[in-house]
Motif scaffolding. Structure first.
Motif, PDB file in Angstrom:
ATOM      1  N   GLY A 287       0.628  -1.356   0.211  1.00 34.20           N
ATOM      2  CA  GLY A 287      -0.447   0.052   0.424  1.00 34.20           C
ATOM      3  C   GLY A 287       0.918   0.987  -0.460  1.00 34.20           C
ATOM      4  N   ARG A 288       2.362   1.243  -0.191  1.00 37.28           N
ATOM      5  CA  ARG A 288       2.710   2.466  -0.093  1.00 37.28           C
ATOM      6  C   ARG A 288       3.128   3.408  -1.205  1.00 37.28           C
ATOM      7  N   VAL A 289       2.959   4.284  -1.015  1.00 38.79           N
ATOM      8  CA  VAL A 289       2.328   5.737  -2.067  1.00 38.79           C
ATOM      9  C   VAL A 289       4.563   5.516  -2.219  1.00 38.79           C
ATOM     10  N   ARG A 290       4.420   5.405  -3.601  1.00 35.74           N
ATOM     11  CA  ARG A 290       6.417   5.503  -4.123  1.00 35.74           C
ATOM     12  C   ARG A 290       6.331   7.083  -5.330  1.00 35.74           C
ATOM     13  N   LEU A 334       3.061   5.889  -7.711  1.00 38.27           N
ATOM     14  CA  LEU A 334       2.478   4.893  -7.617  1.00 38.27           C
ATOM     15  C   LEU A 334       2.123   5.356  -6.255  1.00 38.27           C
ATOM     16  N   GLN A 335       0.416   3.862  -6.232  1.00 39.06           N
ATOM     17  CA  GLN A 335      -0.005   3.582  -4.937  1.00 39.06           C
ATOM     18  C   GLN A 335      -0.210   1.876  -5.438  1.00 39.06           C
ATOM     19  N   ALA A 356       2.414  21.203  -6.585  1.00 37.83           N
ATOM     20  CA  ALA A 356       1.314  20.285  -6.866  1.00 37.83           C
ATOM     21  C   ALA A 356       1.439  18.986  -6.955  1.00 37.83           C
ATOM     22  N   PHE A 357      -0.181  18.569  -6.584  1.00 34.48           N
ATOM     23  CA  PHE A 357      -0.860  17.482  -6.964  1.00 34.48           C
ATOM     24  C   PHE A 357      -1.328  17.129  -7.219  1.00 34.48           C
ATOM     25  N   TRP A 358      -1.382  16.510  -8.692  1.00 34.28           N
ATOM     26  CA  TRP A 358      -3.090  15.921  -9.631  1.00 34.28           C
ATOM     27  C   TRP A 358      -3.169  14.740  -8.933  1.00 34.28           C
ATOM     28  N   PRO A 359      -4.130  14.537  -8.927  1.00 31.77           N
ATOM     29  CA  PRO A 359      -4.369  13.604  -8.169  1.00 31.77           C
ATOM     30  C   PRO A 359      -4.895  12.936  -9.753  1.00 31.77           C
ATOM     31  N   GLU A 360      -4.813  11.331 -10.318  1.00 34.20           N
ATOM     32  CA  GLU A 360      -5.716  11.414 -11.918  1.00 34.20           C
ATOM     33  C   GLU A 360      -6.704  11.093 -11.433  1.00 34.20           C
ATOM     34  N   ALA A 364      -9.694   9.109  -4.906  1.00 33.73           N
ATOM     35  CA  ALA A 364      -9.544  10.334  -3.752  1.00 33.73           C
ATOM     36  C   ALA A 364      -9.078  10.612  -2.593  1.00 33.73           C
ATOM     37  N   MET A 365      -8.595  11.632  -2.582  1.00 34.52           N
ATOM     38  CA  MET A 365      -7.695  11.763  -2.190  1.00 34.52           C
ATOM     39  C   MET A 365      -7.439  12.090  -0.398  1.00 34.52           C
ATOM     40  N   GLY A 366      -7.807  11.370   0.607  1.00 33.54           N
ATOM     41  CA  GLY A 366      -8.575  10.846   1.271  1.00 33.54           C
ATOM     42  C   GLY A 366      -7.493  11.494   2.792  1.00 33.54           C
ATOM     43  N   LYS A 367      -8.033  10.943   4.113  1.00 38.01           N
ATOM     44  CA  LYS A 367      -6.477  11.373   4.687  1.00 38.01           C
ATOM     45  C   LYS A 367      -5.582  10.229   5.239  1.00 38.01           C
ATOM     46  N   ALA A 368      -6.002   9.144   4.748  1.00 42.03           N
ATOM     47  CA  ALA A 368      -4.788   7.802   4.723  1.00 42.03           C
ATOM     48  C   ALA A 368      -3.770   8.137   3.869  1.00 42.03           C
ATOM     49  N   ARG A 369      -4.371   8.046   2.551  1.00 39.47           N
ATOM     50  CA  ARG A 369      -3.508   8.692   1.003  1.00 39.47           C
ATOM     51  C   ARG A 369      -3.426   9.680   1.113  1.00 39.47           C
ATOM     52  N   ILE A 370      -3.037  10.927   1.501  1.00 42.15           N
ATOM     53  CA  ILE A 370      -2.470  12.308   1.652  1.00 42.15           C
ATOM     54  C   ILE A 370      -1.685  11.874   2.938  1.00 42.15           C
TER      55      ILE A 370
END
Length: 398
Positions: A287-290, A334-335, A356-360, A364-370
């Motif tokens: 689940g790591r964000v890379r 990548l996540q 800036a960060f642009w999600p695809e 959804a950019m929830g708290k956990a993903r942020i």
């Protein structure tokens, strides 16, 4: 004919696992461990842009969090377990592969000679001989040492100072090798003084080299068309690649499979039965964000990445600023097995500045993903040599 089918989630996991991005990486990121990473990837592209970290450093750091830039230079300059040459672009390659590059040396030389009528200058042969003699007599040399540096504003290597062009010709044709770098400047020496004797003496037939290049590419990609396999090392021609696939298929060494694409279509590709069987034991993705380099081997084939991940990416360095959609040099993020967005981040003084960060679409950019993204920025801060992360007020573009 019923071909095996890999749905898109499994195909992504297989592909990322072959690129060492599916499972958590562990290891020292230097010496023998780094040699193993380089061998698993096949090569690592070298690029000079350094807004955050150079491409090759970020690629290796993404697999080994303890990696630091000096370690790769040590493989080339000290351990002599890797060499610099060309795949689709400048790259660092495991030294074991050197004998297979002789076919590339010969073909590169032929292509360069074919271009001579367009840019040959008087005394060109003598320039090559002079540069080779200078290196033989005086040892490692950079472009500054043999008569001049890059010509500013040039349109290509054929428009450089003659001595630098001669260095490039001698390197691409295999007579010189890069022995080390100082900063990002290359130093060249005679190949026999850089390449270990066993690799320097080894010879392979052209057909053996083509077979090696195609087979090794398939092992690293997991699946691919003949064109994708040929493009991996850019040793085999497209015609040789098609012939190899036809022969390998007829002999049962490879099979055809249908690979699910991100848009729901299927793409006929070649793979191996053993590779298909191994998909049953692939782990769930981490689940790591890379944060990845734009030249990461998992994404450098832009068309393939778009088909497999639904991720459209183009570098905008050469796009005039008013026409850029994102930024000068933004990094894919990548996540797990999904590309979730792209980020404009760079060193600014002692800070790592996030513009800036642009999600695809659909992410959804929830708290956990942020939190995962911010944790990755803290990790990469150490590679970049920054003291803190600074977020622009409007950095998250929802």
């Amino acid at each position: 004919m019923n071909r095996p089918f890999l749905d898109n989630p499994i195909a992504r996991r297989l592909f990322l696992d072959r690129h060492l991005l599916l499972r958590p990486g562990s290891g020292s990121g230097k010496g023998a461990d780094l040699e193993g990473v380089l061998h698993a990837l096949g090569f690592v592209q070298v690029d000079s842009v350094n807004t955050l970290a150079r491409a090759h450093d970020l690629i290796l750091w993404s697999r080994r969090g303890q990696y630091r830039p000096r370690a790769l230079g040590a493989l080339v300059a000290e351990r002599r377990s890797a060499f610099e040459h060309w795949t689709h672009d400048a790259a660092i390659v495991p030294m074991d592969f050197y004998p297979m590059w002789r076919l590339k040396f010969a073909r590169d030389e032929a292509r360069m000679r074919a271009r001579w009528p367009a840019w040959r200058r008087d005394g060109w042969h003598a320039e090559i001989d002079n540069v080779l003699r200078h290196v033989a007599d005086n040892g490692p040399a950079s472009s500054l040492d043999v008569g001049g540096d890059e010509k500013k504003g040039s349109s290509g290597w054929w428009d450089w100072h003659p001595s630098k062009t001669a260095l490039e010709f001698l390197w691409r044709s295999g007579r010189l090798a890069i022995c080390h770098r100082e900063g990002f400047r290359k130093f060249y020496d005679l190949a026999e003084r850089v390449i270990p004797a066993a690799q320097l003496a080894a010879r392979r037939e052209d057909a053996e080299i083509v077979n090696w290049a195609m087979s090794e590419a398939l092992d690293r990609l997991g699946f691919g068309t003949s064109g994708e396999l040929a493009a991996f090392f850019e040793i085999a021609t497209r015609e040789e690649a098609r012939a190899w696939c036809a022969a390998a298929l007829a002999e049962g060494r490879i099979v055809e499979a249908e690979i699910g694409m991100a848009d729901g279509t299927r793409r006929r590709s070649f793979t191996r039965t053993a590779i298909l069987d191994a998909t049953a034991s692939l782990p769930a993705p981490s689940g790591r964000v890379r944060l990845l380099s734009p030249f990461d081997p998992a994404l450098r084939d832009r068309a393939r990445a778009e088909r497999l991940f639904g991720f459209h990416y183009r570098i905008e360095i050469f796009v005039p600023e008013p026409k850029r959609r994102y930024g000068y040099y933004v990094f894919p993020v990548l996540q797990g097995a999904r590309v979730i967005g792209r980020i404009d981040v760079r060193r600014s003084g002692t800070a790592l500045a996030v513009r800036a960060f642009w999600p695809e679409a659909g992410v959804a950019m929830g708290k956990a993903r942020i939190a995962g993204l911010l944790a990755e920025l803290e990790r990469v801060r150490h590679l970049a040599g920054a003291e803190r992360v600074e977020l622009a007020a409007d950095w998250l573009r929802r």
